[in-house]
Design an enzyme around this catalytic site. Structure first.
Site, PDB file in Angstrom:
ATOM      1  N   GLY A   1       0.682  -1.189   0.050  1.00 31.60           N
ATOM      2  CA  GLY A   1      -0.095   0.048  -0.052  1.00 31.60           C
ATOM      3  C   GLY A   1       0.745   1.185  -0.049  1.00 31.60           C
ATOM      4  O   GLY A   1       2.072   1.207   0.035  1.00 31.60           O
TER       5      GLY A   1
ATOM      6  N   ARG B   1       3.977   5.946   1.657  1.00 26.72           N
ATOM      7  CA  ARG B   1       4.605   7.189   1.761  1.00 26.72           C
ATOM      8  C   ARG B   1       3.899   8.248   0.509  1.00 26.72           C
ATOM      9  O   ARG B   1       4.584   8.966   0.081  1.00 26.72           O
ATOM     10  CB  ARG B   1       5.953   7.274   1.693  1.00 26.72           C
TER      11      ARG B   1
ATOM     12  N   LYS C   1       4.139  11.808  -3.352  1.00 23.54           N
ATOM     13  CA  LYS C   1       5.039  10.683  -2.921  1.00 23.54           C
ATOM     14  C   LYS C   1       6.085  11.421  -1.842  1.00 23.54           C
ATOM     15  O   LYS C   1       6.725  12.489  -2.282  1.00 23.54           O
ATOM     16  CB  LYS C   1       5.859  10.106  -4.072  1.00 23.54           C
TER      17      LYS C   1
ATOM     18  N   ASP D   1       9.415   5.715   7.335  1.00 25.81           N
ATOM     19  CA  ASP D   1       9.046   7.059   7.962  1.00 25.81           C
ATOM     20  C   ASP D   1       7.817   7.946   7.152  1.00 25.81           C
ATOM     21  O   ASP D   1       7.631   9.158   7.371  1.00 25.81           O
ATOM     22  CB  ASP D   1      10.406   7.923   8.267  1.00 25.81           C
TER      23      ASP D   1
ATOM     24  N   ARG E   1       3.201  13.472  -8.470  1.00 29.03           N
ATOM     25  CA  ARG E   1       3.228  12.348  -9.454  1.00 29.03           C
ATOM     26  C   ARG E   1       1.925  12.362 -10.262  1.00 29.03           C
ATOM     27  O   ARG E   1       0.996  12.501  -9.668  1.00 29.03           O
ATOM     28  CB  ARG E   1       3.605  11.073  -9.205  1.00 29.03           C
TER      29      ARG E   1
ATOM     30  N   ASP F   1       4.162  -4.692  -7.278  1.00 27.42           N
ATOM     31  CA  ASP F   1       3.658  -3.623  -7.011  1.00 27.42           C
ATOM     32  C   ASP F   1       3.996  -2.394  -7.826  1.00 27.42           C
ATOM     33  O   ASP F   1       3.486  -1.284  -7.721  1.00 27.42           O
ATOM     34  CB  ASP F   1       3.683  -3.298  -5.641  1.00 27.42           C
ATOM     35  N   ASN F   2       4.958  -2.715  -8.626  1.00 30.61           N
ATOM     36  CA  ASN F   2       5.494  -1.439  -9.475  1.00 30.61           C
ATOM     37  C   ASN F   2       5.280  -1.809 -10.977  1.00 30.61           C
ATOM     38  O   ASN F   2       6.050  -1.313 -11.911  1.00 30.61           O
ATOM     39  CB  ASN F   2       6.979  -1.259  -9.263  1.00 30.61           C
TER      40      ASN F   2
ATOM     41  N   ASP G   1       6.990   4.287 -10.685  1.00 28.18           N
ATOM     42  CA  ASP G   1       8.100   3.810  -9.483  1.00 28.18           C
ATOM     43  C   ASP G   1       9.585   3.967 -10.071  1.00 28.18           C
ATOM     44  O   ASP G   1      10.253   2.815  -9.897  1.00 28.18           O
ATOM     45  CB  ASP G   1       7.665   2.668  -8.850  1.00 28.18           C
TER      46      ASP G   1
HETATM   47  P1  AMP Z   1       8.832   0.808  -3.523  1.00 33.74           P
HETATM   48  O1  AMP Z   1       9.652  -0.528  -3.590  1.00 33.74           O
HETATM   49  O2  AMP Z   1       9.702   1.950  -3.414  1.00 33.74           O
HETATM   50  O3  AMP Z   1       7.889   0.917  -4.663  1.00 33.74           O
HETATM   51  O4  AMP Z   1       8.079   0.435  -2.174  1.00 33.74           O
HETATM   52  C1  AMP Z   1       7.391  -0.599  -1.845  1.00 33.74           C
HETATM   53  C2  AMP Z   1       6.609  -0.401  -0.485  1.00 33.74           C
HETATM   54  O5  AMP Z   1       7.500   0.332   0.569  1.00 33.74           O
HETATM   55  C3  AMP Z   1       5.446   0.651  -0.685  1.00 33.74           C
HETATM   56  O6  AMP Z   1       4.331  -0.044  -0.103  1.00 33.74           O
HETATM   57  C4  AMP Z   1       5.929   1.808  -0.232  1.00 33.74           C
HETATM   58  O7  AMP Z   1       4.815   2.505   0.108  1.00 33.74           O
HETATM   59  C5  AMP Z   1       6.583   1.471   0.943  1.00 33.74           C
HETATM   60  N1  AMP Z   1       7.726   2.521   1.420  1.00 33.74           N
HETATM   61  C6  AMP Z   1       8.766   2.804   0.434  1.00 33.74           C
HETATM   62  N2  AMP Z   1       9.377   3.605   1.215  1.00 33.74           N
HETATM   63  C7  AMP Z   1       8.707   4.046   2.298  1.00 33.74           C
HETATM   64  C8  AMP Z   1       8.939   5.086   3.365  1.00 33.74           C
HETATM   65  N3  AMP Z   1      10.131   5.901   3.333  1.00 33.74           N
HETATM   66  N4  AMP Z   1       8.101   4.878   4.304  1.00 33.74           N
HETATM   67  C9  AMP Z   1       6.982   4.162   4.139  1.00 33.74           C
HETATM   68  N5  AMP Z   1       6.805   3.433   3.361  1.00 33.74           N
HETATM   69  C10 AMP Z   1       7.475   3.242   2.408  1.00 33.74           C
HETATM   70 MG    MG Z   2       6.345   0.914  -5.520  1.00 34.90          MG
END
Ligand code: AMP
Ligand code: MG
Length: 500
Positions: free
Chosen positions: A89, A92, A112, A124, A175, A251-252, A261
């Site tokens: 989900g 951030r 984002k 965070d 975005r 998820d990407n 992403d």
């Molecule tokens: P990503 O691989 O960057 O697409 O992120 C994968 C998952 O990790 C998604 O659910 C993002 O929302 C979550 N996520 C990535 N970075 C953060 C962050 N700094 N704080 C909270 N959730 C994060």
């Molecule tokens: Mg992602």
């Protein structure tokens, strides 16, 4: 600032109850607008002048949103490096809503880096300035290259520090996407066995992205086929420009067929199919050459998630549904190859289709391997070579190779092939230059832009790089410094990091 610069619609929130959580952006200390994408703002019918202001900073940091904006965090699941996480989900990110652009297309606008949400897990909720600028740059580069992509509308710094390996300036990216629905969005619903929601979600995606399927028999099977088709084309486009996404988790991967992403992504310089830049991709799962089979693997996860609907469509004949889905998944590789070869023909300056073209294209790449040949430059030098009917202009291409003997067999084959087409050499060279980029976001240039912004607050290199990348096909004297790859030793150790 008129609060009506945006008038958001919220079909996702209206139609897909249970697929999100209403949530607000975190308060930020001192938002500063560092970049507004004027061209994109215009395309969205927004008042770019009005938004390029301190008030714009308030909006694009989430500090002061237009009245009535109902921000939500979207729920999704996903396979990350092959392992299933039933709940990821927007950890951030927040969806502000949808706007209809000048072409009548519905586009999501999302933040984002806007703070923690119920999906943040240990994170965070923040984004650091470097990754925000990387996403801005690469997204705009991809757009200019004609590759479907989400895009950055704005970037702000928050005036806060985010803790990563070191303290970094915090930032928020705004975005724009055709939608933020991912393969993982479907996996989320199916994992919870919510068949009614699954149907709603699929109907929503069909209405929004594939309306032509509505009136067809077996629309859900049609949806799987259509998404496979768009992804086959998208990945072929990536491969044709040497783009490495870096984290092709389910998820990407979007249902719309847009690239999404930009984390540890980068463009390959020296041709090597095994190229991996992402520091966390130790097994090379998402290496350049693995991208097509990984896309296929992700689409198999989509097929699994759609299975309850596919079975219902086949009168609850599960076996038959699986059979039909398999046929579509098995067609991915040939569809991908079709698009890849279509792109390669154009890159090689071929205007006709002939049976030998696949081997001709593959052999050109094979010859680059281990020769320290820059992928992007090779095709520009080939365009130079095409300018003459004989071998007189082949020297620039040969110079790229550590040992150019690989070209001894290949160039005459290519030349025989193009000379048989009856296109004037100068015309062919022009056509090749019009679709083989001279400017890509080169790794050292991206790093230079990020470092200047993050360490010195100097955005000039970022701005200059964006300008260069806006017209990737037209060579300009003043941008000569942007055509060269980093040296082999520099790029050998090049690593990118997830924006987390
Ligand atoms: P990503 O691989 O960057 O697409 O992120 C994968 C998952 O990790 C998604 O659910 C993002 O929302 C979550 N996520 C990535 N970075 C953060 C962050 N700094 N704080 C909270 N959730 C994060
Ligand atoms: Mg992602």
């Amino acid at each position: 600032m008129p609060s009506n610069v945006f008038s958001f619609d919220n079909t996702y929130a209206r139609d897909l109850e249970g697929m999100y959580v209403p949530w607000k952006a975190a308060e930020v200390a001192e938002p500063k607008l560092i970049k507004l994408n004027h061209a994109l703002a215009d395309e969205l019918g927004l008042d770019a002048e009005a938004l390029d202001s301190p008030e714009g900073a308030q909006i694009f940091s989430g500090k002061k949103l237009p009245e009535g904006t109902a921000t939500i965090a979207q729920a999704y699941a996903g396979h990350q490096f092959g392992g299933f996480s039933p709940q990821l989900g927007d950890g951030r990110a927040l969806l502000l809503g949808e706007v209809i652009d000048k072409h009548g297309k519905r586009r999501d606008i999302a933040f984002k880096g806007s703070g923690r949400t119920p999906f943040s897990r240990g994170g965070d909720g923040k984004a650091a300035l470097g990754p925000v600028l990387r996403e801005y740059i690469i997204g705009e580069a991809m757009h200019a290259l004609g590759i479907p992509t989400t895009r950055a509308l704005a970037a702000v710094t928050t005036g806060e520090t985010v803790r990563r390996e070191r303290n970094l300036p915090g930032a928020v990216l705004t975005r724009v996407a055709a939608s933020h629905i991912r393969v993982g969005t479907f996996e989320f619903v199916t994992a919870r066995r919510e068949d009614a929601t699954l149907r709603k979600l699929a109907d929503y995606v069909i209405a929004r992205h594939y309306p032509e399927l509505k009136s067809q028999v077996d629309p859900y099977l049609g949806l799987l086929r259509a998404v496979c088709e768009r992804q086959a084309e998208l990945i072929a486009r990536w491969m044709n420009v040497g783009f490495i996404h870096g984290v092709m988790n389910t998820d990407n991967m979007t249902l719309s067929g847009e690239t999404i992403d930009y984390g540890p992504c980068a463009f390959m310089d020296h041709y090597n199919p095994a190229t991996v830049f992402s520091s966390i991709d130790e097994q090379g799962r998402y290496a350049y050459a693995n991208q097509p089979p990984i896309a296929n693997w992700n689409l198999a996860r989509l097929a699994e998630a759609l299975l309850p609907l596919l079975a219902a469509e086949q009168n609850d004949d599960q076996e038959r549904a699986v059979q039909k889905a398999m046929e579509i998944l098995e067609a991915f590789q040939p569809r991908y190859e079709h698009y890849w070869l279509r792109g390669m023909r154009l890159k090689l300056g071929l205007t006709r289709d002939e049976a030998e073209d696949l081997a001709l294209a593959q052999d050109f790449l094979k010859g680059m391997e281990g020769q320290g040949v820059d992928f992007t430059q090779a095709f520009r030098r080939l365009a130079d070579a095409a300018e003459a009917a004989d071998a007189s202009r082949e020297g620039w291409l040969r110079k790229l190779y550590a040992d150019d003997s690989a070209l001894n067999g290949w160039l005459p084959r290519w030349r025989a092939r193009i000379n048989g087409e009856g296109v004037a050499p100068v015309r062919r060279a022009q056509a090749m230059r019009a679709l083989n980029p001279v400017y890509i976001p080169r790794n050292d240039r991206v790093e230079e832009a990020l470092a200047a912004a993050v360490d010195l607050g100097d955005y000039a290199p970022f701005e200059r790089l964006l300008t260069v990348l806006q017209q990737p096909f037209a060579e300009k004297m003043e941008f000569a410094a942007y055509t060269e790859p980093a040296t082999a030793s520099e790029s050998a150790g090049y690593q990118t990091f997830c924006g987390t």
